[in-house]
Structure formats: C-alpha cells, structure tokens
Design an enzyme around this catalytic site. Structure first.
Site, PDB file in Angstrom:
ATOM      1  N   SER A  41     -17.760 -44.506 -34.965  1.00  0.00           N
ATOM      2  CA  SER A  41     -17.826 -44.236 -36.401  1.00  0.00           C
ATOM      3  C   SER A  41     -19.209 -43.774 -36.812  1.00  0.00           C
ATOM      4  CB  SER A  41     -17.488 -45.526 -37.154  1.00  0.00           C
ATOM      5  OG  SER A  41     -17.890 -45.443 -38.504  1.00  0.00           O
ATOM      6  N   TYR A  47     -18.596 -54.099 -39.392  1.00  0.00           N
ATOM      7  CA  TYR A  47     -17.770 -52.995 -38.888  1.00  0.00           C
ATOM      8  C   TYR A  47     -18.611 -52.057 -38.020  1.00  0.00           C
ATOM      9  CZ  TYR A  47     -15.195 -48.595 -38.870  1.00  0.00           C
ATOM     10  OH  TYR A  47     -14.577 -47.432 -38.472  1.00  0.00           O
TER      11      TYR A  47
END
Length: 348
Positions: free
Chosen positions: A135, A160
């Site tokens: 990501s 995350y």
C-alpha cells in the site's frame, strides 16, 4: 526477469470478492485461456456484504470460489495441496487506515497471520510467482515526493501501514530463504465502480444522497494519487507475467528474487477539486438532482490520526520493467463510478 505465460496455469486469488480481487478474477476469466482460477474470501462485514455478493454474481461461473479465511492455516494448506497453484495473488487484507485504530485485531489476523500462511504454503508447494498487495500507506509521513520504492519506509503512521510494510519484510525473508519469486505492489488510492464504501468518493456519495454533510479532512489541503481500478488490474496482470529472476550471489546462496513496485496515477489531485468533479458527475448520472446545494453539505475539518497530507506515486520502475503507466483521468473514472452507482442504487 522470468516471463510467465498465464495461459493454462492454476492461479490462486485471495480476497476474490473484494474490490480489486473481483476485478482481477473478471479480467483473468476474460483474457487468460484454459487457466484454473481459484478464489477465496471470508466475506466479512467490514462493509456491506451485499456488495461483495454483487461482485461475485457479476463474475458468474468458470472459476472456483471458496468461502474461507486466509488466517486459517488448514484452509490455505488444503487449497495449496489440492490445487497446487503456480501463480498466487494475495489481495485479501483488512483494509482501511481509520478502522485500524479501533479494530487492530482484524489487521493482525488477516494482514500478518493470513499473509504468513500464504508464504508458508508457497514454501511447501513452490510457486512460480507470488504477487501481493502492499500500500502507498507504507510511505507514512515521508516528506519527499513523488514516493519512490527506493525511499526508506520506516515511519508508518497507522497499524494498517505497519502491517503492509511487514508483508514486504516477510516476503523478502521468504524470497531469500526459500527462493520464492515475490513482487509487492504498493497501490495508491484505488477507486471505481463497485468499490469500497469506506473510501472517500463512495462514502461522500452515500452521505450526499442522504442529505448528510461530508467532512473534508485537513481543510481540503490533501493531495491523493487516485488510481482507477482498471489501471490497477492492468498493472497486476502485467506484473503476474514477470517474476523476479532466481540468481545466486557470490557466496553461492540465492539472491532474493524480490521486487516492489508502485502502481499509482503519478498525478495527485487536490481533495477539493476531486469533490468538485465528483459532484458534477453525480449530477450528470442523475444520482443527485441538478439543484443540489453542495456548499450546505460540505464541512472542512482538521486532519485525522493515521492520515497523511499527500500521496504521489513515482511509477518509473513500473514503466521501465513492464511498459505501463496508469492513465485514466479522474473525470473518466468518477464518471464510471457515478454511472454504476446510479444503476446499482437507483437515482435521487
């Protein structure tokens, strides 16, 4: 780079009912001849499950869907033993930055334990190529833009992001130890039809339709490298066909066949401009009435914890190695989303 012909291969896609996963399965069913496609998804209720079911329905037959969790080792081992996939694309993950602040457990289970199970399976049932989603959030609070895969990424600002950086580290270790060709893809703000309702463009639309107020973070001074889902899929399919080469170093031991690429639009957009185009397209698609008063439904608010002010992808490595660069304009992408939304949810 090792070229991989996907025709006739057994391909395993995790997160197959997800936004990116379902689009990938759709593309593979359309373009790859005689492939055996296996997908898994736990169909959790992080967001509206009917959307995941809708995506699966759109895919139809011609592939095998397994309802299961990658965090369950026996399930993953069973799939690898039975199907022995040659190419694995790990897109299953607990997504979202804000949710990681309130529900950390979900991230450890899916993003760490789940990915570990995939790596272990690739070790015991060797694969030609493991491709996995990382990501843009791994860049954390980096000041230098555009973000390059050569930059240090040691400052995650959310759990995350930390789990995604961990995936890259774990993949590197397994590539080195067991000669598993692996490629990580750092996706930048993916959007499009049948996307994730927790993403800004979708959440904004849901709120505006209900007449609620949308909150624009950092007083609108946010830049995001919005990347249309078809561009992401094109990148994934190209990367699947080029695995990092297996080579030995001077010590005779394997050099890790490991790579990481950015997939982003390489063109950050200001959040306020983005909202402006979104509202125009929602009116055009008749999701909202022509006389909708946007100013009354817009509120500028401070930055959220875990968020970053700018994301901006340097895609030179992707262009160099795969001859591809995302190029869908924000207007074209949001138009496709607005038209889908109108079709799926009806009009104002």
């Amino acid at each position: 780079m090792e070229r991989i012909d996907l025709n006739g291969k057994t391909i395993f896609v995790t997160g197959a009912a997800g936004f990116i996963g379902s689009n990938l399965v759709k593309r593979l069913l359309k373009d790859v001849k005689d492939a055996t496609i296996i997908g898994i998804d736990n169909m959790n209720d992080y967001y509206d499950v009917s959307l995941k079911e809708h995506r699966l329905e759109m895919l139809g037959d011609g592939w095998t869907f397994i309802r299961g969790d990658i965090a369950d080792k026996a399930t993953i081992d069973g799939i690898f033993e039975k199907y022995q996939p040659q190419v694995v694309v790990n897109l299953a993950a607990q997504a979202g930055v804000r949710y990681s602040i309130t529900n950390p457990d979900a991230y450890i289970q899916s993003n760490l334990i789940g990915f570990y199970n995939i790596l272990e399976a690739c070790r015991h049932w060797p694969v030609e190529h493991l491709v996995y989603a990382s990501s843009s959030s791994v860049y954390g609070s980096n000041k230098k833009v555009p973000y390059s895969t050569d930059d240090k990424v040691d400052n995650p600002v959310s759990l995350y992001a930390a789990t995604k950086k961990s995936n890259e580290l774990m993949a590197h270790a397994y590539s080195k130890l067991y000669n598993i060709p692996s490629t990580g893809l750092r996706f930048f703000t993916v959007y499009g039809p049948a996307g994730r309702p927790d993403m800004a463009y979708f959440g904004f639309t849901n709120k505006l339709v209900k007449g609620e107020t949308i909150q624009i973070f950092n007083y609108g001074n946010c830049m995001r490298d919005f990347t249309y889902v078809d561009d992401i899929i094109e990148g994934v399919v190209r990367v699947m066909q080029g695995a990092p080469e297996k080579k030995n170093g001077e010590d005779g031991l394997p050099l890790p066949p490991y790579a990481v690429y950015n997939i982003g639009n390489n063109q950050p957009e200001n959040l306020l401009d983005f909202v402006d185009i979104l509202q125009q397209e929602l009116i055009r698609a008749k999701v909202l009435p022509e006389d909708y008063d946007f100013e009354a439904h817009k509120k500028l608010v401070p930055m959220q914890p875990g968020d970053v002010p700018t994301t901006y992808a340097d895609t030179t490595a992707l262009e160099r190695d795969f001859g591809f660069k995302p190029n869908t304009s924000l207007r074209d992408g949001l138009r496709a989303f607005a038209e889908w939304y109108h079709e799926f949810y009806g009009q104002a």
